[in-house]
Design an enzyme around this catalytic site. Structure first.
Site, PDB file in Angstrom:
ATOM      1  N   ARG A  77       0.957  -1.074  -0.135  1.00 49.27           N
ATOM      2  CA  ARG A  77       0.059  -0.116   0.072  1.00 49.27           C
ATOM      3  C   ARG A  77       0.925   1.320   0.153  1.00 49.27           C
ATOM      4  NH1 ARG A  77      -2.647   2.945   4.875  1.00 49.27           N
ATOM      5  NH2 ARG A  77      -3.854   4.616   3.717  1.00 49.27           N
ATOM      6  N   HIS A 121      -2.969  10.772   0.764  1.00 44.22           N
ATOM      7  CA  HIS A 121      -2.435  10.722   2.161  1.00 44.22           C
ATOM      8  C   HIS A 121      -1.668  11.992   2.462  1.00 44.22           C
ATOM      9  CE1 HIS A 121      -0.883   7.268   4.906  1.00 44.22           C
ATOM     10  NE2 HIS A 121      -0.694   8.434   5.529  1.00 44.22           N
ATOM     11  N   GLU A 166      -7.376   8.566   6.300  1.00 46.45           N
ATOM     12  CA  GLU A 166      -7.540   9.190   7.572  1.00 46.45           C
ATOM     13  C   GLU A 166      -7.897  10.560   7.575  1.00 46.45           C
ATOM     14  OE1 GLU A 166      -4.107   8.919  10.294  1.00 46.45           O
ATOM     15  OE2 GLU A 166      -4.261   6.774  10.240  1.00 46.45           O
ATOM     16  N   ASN A 292      -7.134   2.079  10.180  1.00 44.29           N
ATOM     17  CA  ASN A 292      -5.729   2.244  10.714  1.00 44.29           C
ATOM     18  C   ASN A 292      -5.996   2.404  12.202  1.00 44.29           C
ATOM     19  OD1 ASN A 292      -4.885   2.756   8.203  1.00 44.29           O
ATOM     20  ND2 ASN A 292      -4.327   4.671   8.314  1.00 44.29           N
ATOM     21  N   TYR A 294      -3.866   1.859  15.847  1.00 47.11           N
ATOM     22  CA  TYR A 294      -2.686   1.722  16.858  1.00 47.11           C
ATOM     23  C   TYR A 294      -3.002   1.523  18.157  1.00 47.11           C
ATOM     24  CZ  TYR A 294      -0.371   3.325  12.648  1.00 47.11           C
ATOM     25  OH  TYR A 294      -0.020   3.528  11.202  1.00 47.11           O
ATOM     26  N   GLU A 356      -3.389  -0.011   8.455  1.00 48.54           N
ATOM     27  CA  GLU A 356      -2.199   0.270   9.031  1.00 48.54           C
ATOM     28  C   GLU A 356      -2.041  -0.170  10.630  1.00 48.54           C
ATOM     29  OE1 GLU A 356      -1.126   4.630   9.181  1.00 48.54           O
ATOM     30  OE2 GLU A 356      -1.438   4.660   7.349  1.00 48.54           O
TER      31      GLU A 356
HETATM   32  C1  FCB Z   1      -1.169   7.357  10.666  1.00 47.72           C
HETATM   33  C2  FCB Z   1      -0.552   7.840   9.458  1.00 47.72           C
HETATM   34  C3  FCB Z   1       0.453   7.303   8.790  1.00 47.72           C
HETATM   35  C4  FCB Z   1       1.742   7.179   9.895  1.00 47.72           C
HETATM   36  C5  FCB Z   1       0.953   6.564  11.320  1.00 47.72           C
HETATM   37  C6  FCB Z   1       1.918   6.324  12.226  1.00 47.72           C
HETATM   38  O1  FCB Z   1      -1.913   8.243  11.379  1.00 47.72           O
HETATM   39  O2  FCB Z   1      -1.718   7.523   8.474  1.00 47.72           O
HETATM   40  O3  FCB Z   1       0.925   8.164   7.943  1.00 47.72           O
HETATM   41  O4  FCB Z   1       2.047   8.367  10.334  1.00 47.72           O
HETATM   42  O5  FCB Z   1      -0.273   7.140  11.701  1.00 47.72           O
END
Ligand code: FCB
Length: 453
Positions: A77, A121, A166, A292, A294, A356
């Site tokens: 990607r 992006h 995002e 995405n 985290y 992500e």
């Molecule tokens: C996300 C973004 C990516 C990267 C990660 C850590 O918000 O899409 O570009 O910076 O975080």
């Protein structure tokens, strides 16, 4: 770990983004983007870093494809830099820009890697920002034009398309917090920008379907499970508000459920931006939802804050016993599980992809190796959790690790390393980390590889 296999056709990928890796900002007729402007203003980015050179992927993409091939990657990607294609944002098309991505796509296909293209992006052509940027409704037509050019050119070979990465971040952080380009700070403008972003997504879906036979297209949202910090009723209410602004504000319209009404009334109190027909456009059917993710968020009622709430800070999270990454983000694989189950139940997307997921740690290069055990653990635990969700019937079809390479981490510059490949920024040498080798085994086995003893 033996029964944690993923479905046979599970997509194993890695992700990057143009401004974060390409460098070569003046090469091949590229025009300036808002991130060039923003990063060159002292004080905006850690250590005043810029994306001028980054990983120099623009010149080293063959080497990067070789790294992906050795990894056994099924999909890559990456994003296209709009200012390489249309340096003024609209109008004149730059053939060198198209050629760069066309060669990259050919190289990937030759290596047996499926290209997944993100159209946007965050590197908006500066001339479009000068004309009002995302808060201006004109942007929608500009994005349609750009999408049309790119999909006509690459659509014979690229079937997987992501319209936006995002929108929450590039509108609410870029126009509503000033911490990202273009550095404006007005939450009402940000909300207007987010509506135009969603509208641009809906219009682009139509263009992609018209230009790309057999397209598989969708959008990528940053989403987090929002937990109340305590079981109290005020904290539950705070969590509901954070969930509405972060998650439902975007997923709602995309899946035909509209904006959360209270928030819409608030944001439109300074001028309406939703026009008749917009919500139908935004709800154009998607083939998948890209997530995405985290970390989860813990919300709490806090009368001292403007909206009467706040979210737990890294210090508070650490005090509560959470493990944190270098970003100060809590490591909670169950947060991703709970998020996916919620999404599946609320919106029933045809397919979900993690576009992500990953972690930043303070990696060190020693004797030619990077022993990033904490990243391996993070990936192992998240993928193990995902294997369980998939077995439980959530239509998760693939996973893209963020990121292939250490890169320009926006406001943090090069100080945060997310790669499974280490970048020596002095020499631009790429050094696969332990996590790269671990991921390679995982991809080969189609299940999370064991942790080293
Ligand atoms: C996300 C973004 C990516 C990267 C990660 C850590 O918000 O899409 O570009 O910076 O975080």
């Amino acid at each position: 770990m033996t029964n944690q296999s993923f479905p046979r056709d599970f997509v194993w990928g890695a992700a990057t983004a143009s401004y974060q890796i390409e460098g070569a900002v003046n090469a091949g007729g590229r025009g300036p983007s808002i991130w060039d402007t923003f990063s060159h203003i002292p004080g905006n980015v850690a250590l005043n870093h810029t994306g001028d050179v980054a990983c120099d992927h623009y010149h080293r993409w063959r080497e990067d494809i070789a790294l992906m091939k050795q990894l056994g990657l099924g999909a890559y990607r990456f994003s296209i830099a709009w200012p390489r294609i249309l340096p003024e944002g609209t109008g004149r098309v730059n053939p060198d820009g198209l050629r760069f991505y066309s060669d990259l796509v050919d190289g990937l296909l030759e290596a047996g890697i499926t290209p997944w293209v993100t159209l946007y992006h965050w590197d908006l052509p500066q001339p479009l920002e000068d004309r009002g940027g995302w808060p201006s409704r004109e942007i929608v037509q500009a994005f349609v034009e750009y999408t049309d050019v790119v999909t006509r050119h690459l659509g014979d070979r690229v079937k997987h398309w992501i319209t936006l990465n995002e929108p929450h971040v590039f509108t609410f952080v870029g126009y509503g917090g000033g911490r990202h380009a273009p550095g404006r700070d007005d939450q009402f403008e940000a909300a207007r920008a987010s509506h135009h972003a969603l509208l641009a997504h809906g219009e682009a879906m139509r263009v992609i379907r018209a230009n790309v036979p057999g397209a598989v297209a969708g959008i990528t949202l940053n989403m987090s499970k929002v937990y109340p910090a305590t079981p109290s009723e005020p904290d539950a209410q705070a969590a509901a508000i954070v969930d509405a602004s972060l998650n439902r504000w975007f997923a709602g319209p995309v899946f035909g459920q509209g904006y959360p009404p209270e928030l819409l009334a608030f944001y439109q109190s300074q001028g309406e931006f939703v026009k008749p027909g917009d919500m139908q456009t935004i709800a154009a059917p998607v083939d998948f939802l890209g997530i995405n993710n985290y970390f989860p968020i813990y919300a709490t009622a806090d009368p001292r804050q403007p909206h009467g709430l706040s979210t737990l800070t890294p210090e508070e999270l650490a005090a509560a016993g959470h493990t944190l990454t270098e970003m100060g983000w809590p490591v909670v694989p169950q947060g991703l599980v709970d998020l996916l189950i919620d999404l599946h139940e609320t919106y029933r997307p045809a397919a979900l992809y993690i576009t992500e997921n990953g972690a930043a740690f303070a990696d060190e290069l020693s004797e030619g190796a990077v022993h990033d055990a904490r990243r391996v653990q993070y990936l192992h635990d998240h993928l193990s959790a995902l294997a369980d969700v998939t077995a439980g019937g959530v239509p998760l079809r693939g996973y893209f690790v963020w990121s292939l390479l250490d890169n320009f981490e926006w406001g943090h510059g090069y100080t945060k390393r997310f790669g499974i490949v280490y970048m020596d920024y002095e020499t631009l040498r790429r050094i696969p980390k332990d996590s790269y080798h671990w991921y390679r085994q995982t991809v080969a086995n189609n299940q999370p590889a064991p942790l080293a003893e």
